[in-house]
Motif scaffolding. Structure first.
Motif, short mmCIF file in Angstrom:
data_model
loop_
_atom_site.label_atom_id
_atom_site.label_comp_id
_atom_site.label_asym_id
_atom_site.label_seq_id
_atom_site.Cartn_x
_atom_site.Cartn_y
_atom_site.Cartn_z
N GLN A 12 57.57 9.70 5.73
CA GLN A 12 56.06 9.87 5.51
C GLN A 12 55.31 9.74 6.57
OE1 GLN A 12 54.65 10.86 2.52
NE2 GLN A 12 53.13 11.05 3.99
N VAL A 13 55.58 8.67 7.53
CA VAL A 13 54.59 8.56 8.48
C VAL A 13 54.78 9.68 9.55
CG1 VAL A 13 54.42 6.97 10.64
CG2 VAL A 13 54.68 5.83 8.64
N LEU A 14 55.81 10.42 9.80
CA LEU A 14 56.06 11.36 10.74
C LEU A 14 55.34 12.63 10.04
CD1 LEU A 14 59.38 10.92 12.40
CD2 LEU A 14 57.30 10.07 13.11
N ARG A 15 55.36 12.67 8.84
CA ARG A 15 54.51 13.91 8.15
C ARG A 15 53.18 13.69 8.54
NH1 ARG A 15 58.51 13.44 4.17
NH2 ARG A 15 57.23 12.17 2.77
N ASP A 16 52.50 12.30 8.30
CA ASP A 16 51.26 12.18 8.37
C ASP A 16 50.76 12.42 9.74
OD1 ASP A 16 50.87 11.47 5.70
OD2 ASP A 16 51.10 9.37 6.08
N LEU A 17 51.75 12.20 10.84
CA LEU A 17 51.15 12.38 12.23
C LEU A 17 51.48 13.92 12.80
CD1 LEU A 17 53.22 9.15 13.83
CD2 LEU A 17 50.84 9.36 13.42
#
Length: 68
Positions: A12-17
């Motif tokens: 999820q964090v990498l999708r947001d980044l």
């Protein structure tokens, strides 16, 4: 390196980044006495390792664009 509770949290964090989402990005530390990082040409890569997210961010010397 970011240590999260779960691999799904990392994803999820990498999708947001992802720049395509426009959701955000990390900011580099700016310790006193060091040159500014981030205003010029740079490249970043991410990788998931279980519940760890690894973000590698590099900038060319003098923030020049790469040669063509």
């Amino acid at each position: 390196m970011i240590n999260l509770v779960s691999e799904e949290g990392v994803k999820q964090v990498l999708r947001d980044l992802d720049p395509a989402t426009g959701a955000g990005w990390v900011s580099p530390l700016q310790p006193k006495g060091t040159p500014a990082f981030g205003p010029g040409f740079s490249a970043a890569y991410t990788k998931t390792y279980g519940h760890y997210a690894v973000v590698t961010w590099v900038e060319r010397p003098a923030a020049r664009s790469p040669p063509r």
